[in-house]
Scaffold this active site. Structure first.
Site, PDB file in Angstrom:
ATOM      1  CB  CYS A 127       3.670   1.847  -6.419  1.00 59.91           C
ATOM      2  SG  CYS A 127       4.852   0.653  -7.043  1.00 59.91           S
ATOM      3  CG  HIS A 260       5.501   4.007  -3.360  1.00 57.73           C
ATOM      4  ND1 HIS A 260       5.549   2.715  -2.880  1.00 57.73           N
ATOM      5  CD2 HIS A 260       6.022   3.970  -4.619  1.00 57.73           C
ATOM      6  CE1 HIS A 260       6.076   1.938  -3.805  1.00 57.73           C
ATOM      7  NE2 HIS A 260       6.370   2.665  -4.869  1.00 57.73           N
ATOM      8  CG  ASN A 290       8.889   0.039  -5.081  1.00 59.47           C
ATOM      9  OD1 ASN A 290       7.821  -0.233  -4.548  1.00 59.47           O
ATOM     10  ND2 ASN A 290       8.968   0.753  -6.193  1.00 59.47           N
TER      11      ASN A 290
END
Ligand code: ACO
Length: 333
Positions: A127, A260, A290
């Site tokens: 990520c 993020h 996500n």
């Protein structure tokens, strides 16, 4: 003359299939797995995510986002001399998704074939991948090794999910975001701060691998959610403060924090630590889930196209993910 690297165009793409929490609740119920819209919203802030169909690859999402970023920058594929794709869900073990993306861009029209020969590679930092990729492209441009780079975060994370594990399968989605980063005499990227701590490899991983023509190990996402949560909250503040100090900025100077998009509670906690009001935090987690390396460029492009993020504003991008990896980039758009 100082040479800077500046974002000149952004683009993003979400696969058309939108899966609401209720859609997922129904899908999981058929497997005997119990969850609820209330639980997902309360613990994560996620209301929906997008999933690819069986025929779509990460490079397809990257291609659509890249075309939009190139158009926004007024650039053609043949103008590029560098492509970096951040992904943990590559089309193949090799070649890189960046090479596959280059081939797709080359096939757009006769002139685009001129893209062949430009450097292309993937970055794997889960990520934090887009923050890593942007930092690498910035360094290559400032060193004079590239002038016009395409930096992409693209994922098909739905392929890694175990739909029998309700603690992880409700969290992730698919998508892609891209930026064109160009050499400029005007300041753009002001500071980058990257980190990894391999002691935490096991708390977030997909432990499968290819071995003698078979997939060995478990090729689905495993996560110790609470351990990830605790680490993320502590580390993100540190990276943000380091990038700000390196840029010579205060947190109050930031027009937009673009974090993020993993969990609304991690995002609000970081904003609180930086004393930034939530009105200055770009949020897409409710609608995208996500999307790993794609989440930051997706949120950036979302804000730019909505007219919220404007040229000349100061942005702080920050990511955290498997590895354990984390980092931040401070830039003027
Ligand atoms: N629906 C209903 N109940 C659930 C679900 C679900 N989908 N998932 C878990 N639960 C239950 C658990 O079984 C547990 O029940 P119990 O108390 O009866 O045992 C209860 O909810 C609480 O579970 P916790 O794991 O303690 O829940 P928590 O509040 O920690 O939230 C979460 C879990 C959302 C995963 C949180 O820990 C988190 O967000 N962690 C960070 C995750 C993250 O950001 N990951 C991405 C990193 S980026 C990358 O690199 C991919």
């Amino acid at each position: 003359m100082t040479r800077f690297a500046r974002i000149t165009g952004t683009g993003s793409f979400l696969p058309p299939r939108r899966v609401s929490n209720q859609d997922l609740v129904n899908q999981l119920a058929a497997l005997g797995v119990e969850t609820s819209d209330e639980w997902i919203v309360e613990r994560t802030g996620i209301q929906a995510r997008h999933f690819v169909d069986d025929h779509t690859h990460t490079s397809d999402l990257a291609f659509e986002a890249s075309c939009r970023a190139l158009r926004a920058a007024g650039r053609q594929p043949q103008d590029l001399d560098l492509i970096i794709v951040a992904t943990s869900t590559p089309d193949m073990v090799f070649p890189s998704t960046a090479s596959i993306l280059q081939r797709k861009l080359a096939q757009l029209d006769a002139a685009s074939a001129g893209i062949a020969g430009c450097a292309a590679f993937d970055v794997q930092a889960v990520c934090t991948g887009f923050v890593y990729a942007l930092s690498v492209a910035d360094a290559m441009i400032r060193a004079g090794n590239a002038r016009c780079a395409l930096v992409v975060g693209a994922e098909t994370f739905s392929r890694l999910l175990d739909f029998n594990d309700r603690t992880t399968c409700v969290l992730f989605g698919d998508g892609a975001g891209a930026v064109v980063l160009e050499a400029s005499e005007r300041p753009g990227i002001a500071a980058c701060d990257l980190h990894a701590d391999g002691r935490h490899v096991d708390i977030l991983c997909v432990p499968g691998h290819v071995h003698n023509g078979q997939v060995t190990g478990d090729p689905v996402l495993k996560m110790d959610g609470q351990a990830v949560f605790k680490l993320a909250v502590g580390l993100l503040e540190g990276a943000a403060l380091k990038a700000l100090a390196q840029a010579g900025w205060q947190a109050q100077d930031i027009d937009w924090l673009i974090p993020h998009q993993a969990n609304i509670r991690i995002i609000t906690s970081t904003a609180r630590k930086l004393k930034l009001p939530m009105e200055r935090v770009m949020l897409t987690v409710h609608d995208h889930g996500n999307t790993s390396a794609a989440s930051i460029p997706l949120a950036l492009d979302h804000g730019v196209r909505a007219g919220q993020i404007k040229p000349g504003q100061k942005l702080l991008l920050e990511g955290v993910g498997g590895g354990f990896t984390w980092g931040a980039v401070a830039l003027t758009l």
